[in-house]
Write an enzyme that holds these catalytic residues in place. Structure first.
Site, short mmCIF file in Angstrom:
data_model
loop_
_atom_site.label_atom_id
_atom_site.label_comp_id
_atom_site.label_asym_id
_atom_site.label_seq_id
_atom_site.Cartn_x
_atom_site.Cartn_y
_atom_site.Cartn_z
N CYS A 177 0.80 -1.23 0.00
CA CYS A 177 0.00 0.00 0.00
C CYS A 177 0.83 1.27 0.00
CB CYS A 177 -0.93 0.00 1.21
SG CYS A 177 -1.91 -1.51 1.35
N HIS A 226 -2.92 8.20 6.11
CA HIS A 226 -3.19 6.93 5.44
C HIS A 226 -4.63 6.51 5.71
CE1 HIS A 226 -2.01 3.36 3.31
NE2 HIS A 226 -2.26 2.57 4.34
N HIS A 266 -9.66 2.22 -0.49
CA HIS A 266 -8.21 2.01 -0.41
C HIS A 266 -7.72 1.61 -1.80
CE1 HIS A 266 -4.27 1.17 0.79
NE2 HIS A 266 -4.50 0.63 1.98
#
Length: 370
Positions: free
Chosen positions: A135, A261, A298
């Site tokens: 990620c 994040h 995401h």
């Protein structure tokens, strides 16, 4: 030294860059029912999909962004030394799954990566390297891009991030969630977990040109702590944060905005909120904090670059979009200046972008207005 980001192109569930920015500043949520997989098989019914079910979606979205970004930057790879770094978490794994269901056993390995997609959209581009760094992959690619232009190894770097939902990743999310997640709610007391979002981002990075381009890329701090397969590690994240400030020659009190994040998961939100509280302790009033995943999901390997692209717009326009889905901040985040309910007018000059990946792959980027 710094570098200059001279162009940006985006694709999300909302559309291109301008459409995405408009949706973000209005506080919209792009969550929708998934159509490409059977929810009963994976245990997940919702996501933030791009309405495009054709094969090799991430590569095509990435190619569109490459074309757009090169045109905006006025960069011709046939006339200049241009290389490309693409960050991803899943690559084109959805196509491997599709091929396996069709009985194919000889899926070409090169189609997993994004070299053909980038080279097709940018004739003359030099090496295209795909970084599968979970990620935070886009952040790692951005750090390497800055190194390449600072050392003169390239005149410009196409820094990309691209990912689309795969059945295997959806199934993993479905297995670890205590109950089905209907939307992502970063830093909210009632959060239930993360959902995937489709997306692609391309930035053009060139040598530092003060006063030109979209933003100055001050530096990206990296760490790889490998403390756990999935759980974030506070100390590893702090190493990346401090590395970013050292490389950028900036101090926490100079930061006006943080793009967190913010995955909407118990471990990540708690850890990141604690890190931000520690880093900005004593900074009054402290930076505004926002996060994107409540709006766009995401976007995996592209999430770092999407946050960078949004941070650039916030620096340029003086408008900070809200954290979509945030109603009641968790105790750990209650002391942060979280942007809630609506966009906030501000005048940020320095922004911090957080990206944390599986295995402790962390990247923290600092940007500044031109």
């Amino acid at each position: 030294m710094a570098a200059t980001i001279t162009a940006s192109a985006v694709r999300t569930c909302f559309g291109d860059g301008p459409a995405t920015w408009d949706a973000l500043r209005r506080g919209e949520c792009g969550v929708a029912l998934l159509r490409r997989v059977d929810p009963r098989r994976v245990g997940v019914a919702h996501g933030y999909p791009i309405a495009d079910d054709r094969p090799f979606g991430p590569g095509r979205w990435l190619a569109d962004c490459v074309t757009e970004a090169l045109a905006a930057a006025g960069v011709d790879p046939r006339r200049r030394r241009v290389v490309s770094l693409v960050g991803t978490g899943l690559r084109e794994s959805a196509e491997v799954e599709r091929a396996a269901l069709a009985g194919a056993v000889d899926f070409p390995a090169e189609r997993l990566h994004f070299g053909p997609a980038v080279a097709g959209a940018a004739p003359g581009v030099g090496p295209v390297v795909t970084l599968a760094n979970a990620c935070s992959a886009g952040g790692h690619a951005l750090a390497l891009a800055q190194d390449l232009v600072e050392t003169g190894e390239a005149d410009a770097v196409l820094v990309g991030g691209a990912d689309g939902s795969s059945a295997s990743m959806l199934a993993m999310i479905g297995r670890v969630a205590a109950r089905p997640t209907g939307r992502v709610r970063p830093f909210d007391t009632d959060r239930t977990g993360v959902l995937l979002g489709d997306g692609a981002v391309v930035l053009v990075v060139e040598a530092d040109r003060p006063g030109a381009g979209l933003a100055r890329l001050l530096g990206t701090g990296l760490s790889c702590d490998a403390g756990h397969e999935t759980a974030p590690d506070r100390h590893g994240i702090l190493r990346a944060v401090h590395d970013a400030y050292r490389r950028a020659d900036r101090r926490p009190e100079q930061v006006d905005l943080v793009l967190a994040h913010g995955t909407g998961t118990a471990l990540n939100d708690e850890t990141e909120a604690g890190v931000l509280a520690e880093v900005f302790a004593g900074c009054e009033p402290g930076p505004l904090v926002t996060a994107l995943k409540g709006a766009v999901g995401h976007t995996s390997g592209g999430s770092a670059l999407l946050s960078v692209a949004v941070a650039i717009e916030a620096l340029r326009t003086g408008l900070v979009p809200p954290v979509v889905g945030l109603s009641r901040p968790t105790p750990e985040a209650a002391g942060l200046r979280l942007v809630r309910d609506r966009a906030v007018a501000a005048a940020p000059r320095v922004a911090q972008v957080d990206a944390f990946g599986f295995g402790g792959l962390n990247a923290v980027t600092l940007l500044e207005t031109t």
